[in-house]
Scaffold this active site. Structure first.
Site, PDB file in Angstrom:
ATOM      1  N   ASP A   1       1.205  -3.919  -8.060  1.00  0.00           N
ATOM      2  CA  ASP A   1       2.427  -4.258  -8.026  1.00  0.00           C
ATOM      3  C   ASP A   1       2.826  -4.951  -6.749  1.00  0.00           C
ATOM      4  O   ASP A   1       2.125  -4.886  -5.881  1.00  0.00           O
ATOM      5  CB  ASP A   1       3.255  -2.847  -8.151  1.00  0.00           C
ATOM      6  CG  ASP A   1       3.393  -2.114  -9.513  1.00  0.00           C
ATOM      7  OD1 ASP A   1       2.616  -2.724 -10.413  1.00  0.00           O
ATOM      8  OD2 ASP A   1       4.068  -1.037  -9.530  1.00  0.00           O
TER       9      ASP A   1
ATOM     10  N   HIS B   1      -1.064  -1.653  -5.405  1.00  0.00           N
ATOM     11  CA  HIS B   1      -0.251  -2.594  -4.874  1.00  0.00           C
ATOM     12  C   HIS B   1      -1.197  -3.934  -4.188  1.00  0.00           C
ATOM     13  O   HIS B   1      -1.586  -3.631  -3.079  1.00  0.00           O
ATOM     14  CB  HIS B   1       0.642  -1.802  -3.767  1.00  0.00           C
ATOM     15  CG  HIS B   1       1.748  -1.142  -4.654  1.00  0.00           C
ATOM     16  ND1 HIS B   1       1.219   0.172  -4.925  1.00  0.00           N
ATOM     17  CD2 HIS B   1       2.831  -1.238  -4.887  1.00  0.00           C
ATOM     18  CE1 HIS B   1       2.201   0.860  -5.501  1.00  0.00           C
ATOM     19  NE2 HIS B   1       3.296   0.091  -5.661  1.00  0.00           N
TER      20      HIS B   1
END
Length: 269
Positions: free
Chosen positions: A75, A228
Site C-alpha cells: 500500500d 507498505h
C-alpha cells in the site's frame, strides 16, 4: 470477526472455481530462468461476483488459498526510493505482488507506476489522497475514490479515465462505510482487507517488522499479507522476508482480475 466455516467455503469454491481461477497452478508464473528463487507458484483470478470483499482481519471471508500460500500486497506507493527497492527485492526472487496505489503519488511518479506494471505486478487502487473515508461525507469519499482511479489509470495507460485496468481497491486505514462498500460492489470492484500484516506503519525496526509478520504467519500459515512499499523499513526487510518464505516452504500466489476491463467504473458498463 466471524470466520467462514470450512464446509461453506468449500461449497462456494467448488461452485465458483471456473470464475475464480484464470489459470491452474503453474510452476514459476513469473517466468524466472533461475531455479534457486522463491518464484511465483500460480495465478489466482479474483471475480467480484464471487469474492466481493476479502481479508479475515476485516471481512468474514478471504481468498481460497491453500496451506502455505501467501499473497503479497503493498500500500501507499509509489514512493521513491523505497518502492524501487521493494521492486528490486521482488525481482531478484521472481515474485509478483499487488500494489495498491495512492493516486496523488501515481500522478507524481508515473514512471514508477509503469515500472510496477512492466515488471508483471498488479496495479490496484487506494484512493487519491488517503483519507479516512468513515470520517468524510459520502460524496467526498466517492470523489476521492474516482480521482485516485483516474490518476492511476493515467499513469498506467496515458489516459485519465474512471475505467479500471484492475478492479481491486483497498480502503485507507480499512475505514469502510456501508455506502462506499455498496458503491464499490455495484461497480464490480473487489475490496481487499488483509489476513496478516507486519504493522510497518509503526515506528519499528526492519528486524522487528520481520518478527511481527513471521509470528503471524506461524499462526495463520497462509493469507493476504499487508505491507507498505512507501516505508523504508519494509524495503529494508524484504530480502530477509522473501528468504524466510523460501526457506519455510511458502508459495507466492499472484492476483489478477477475472473480470474484463471495465469500460465505466461509475456504472460498471
Amino acid at each position: 470477526m466471524t470466520r467462514m466455516r470450512p464446509h461453506r467455503l468449500a461449497s462456494r469454491f467448488t461452485g465458483a472455481a471456473a470464475l475464480v481461477f484464470a489459470a491452474t497452478a503453474i510452476a514459476n508464473a513469473a517466468n524466472c530462468s533461475r531455479q534457486d528463487t522463491l518464484g511465483t507458484s500460480r495465478l489466482l483470478a479474483v471475480d467480484a461476483r464471487v469474492y466481493p470483499r476479502v481479508g479475515l482481519n476485516n471481512f468474514p471471508e478471504t481468498l481460497p488459498l491453500a496451506d502455505h500460500e501467501v499473497v503479497l500486497t503493498f500500500d501507499d506507493g509509489p514512493r521513491p526510493p523505497s518502492t524501487q527497492e521493494v521492486l528490486s527485492a521482488l525481482g531478484a526472487e521472481c515474485v509478483r505482488a499487488t500494489f495498491f496505489l495512492v493516486g496523488r503519488s501515481s500522478a507524481e511518479f508515473p514512471d514508477l507506476v509503469r515500472r510496477i506494471a512492466a515488471e508483471g505486478h498488479t496495479a490496484a487502487h487506494h484512493s487519491w489522497s488517503h483519507p479516512m473515508m468513515s470520517k468524510i461525507p459520502f460524496e467526498q469519499a466517492k470523489d476521492d475514490i474516482d480521482r485516485g482511479i483516474a490518476a492511476d489509470e493515467l499513469a498506467l495507460n496515458g489516459v485519465s479515465s474512471k475505467s479500471l485496468s484492475t478492479p481491486f481497491f483497498r480502503y485507507p486505514y480499512f475505514a469502510t462505510t456501508p455506502a462506499t462498500l455498496d458503491l464499490l460492489q455495484s461497480r464490480g470492484i473487489v475490496v481487499f482487507g488483509a489476513d496478516v500484516w507486519a504493522s510497518d506503519w509503526e515506528n519499528i525496526s526492519p528486524d522487528q517488522e520481520l518478527k511481527n509478520v513471521i509470528k503471524q504467519l506461524e499462526t495463520a500459515r497462509k493469507g493476504i499479507i499487508l505491507l507498505h512499499d512507501a516505508q523504508a523499513r519494509t524495503a529494508a526487510m524484504m530480502p530477509a522476508f522473501l528468504h524466510y518464505l523460501h526457506e519455510n516452504g511458502y508459495r507466492i500466489v499472484h492476483l489478477v482480475s477475472a473480470a474484463p476491463r471495465q469500460q465505466n467504473a461509475e456504472t460498471g458498463h
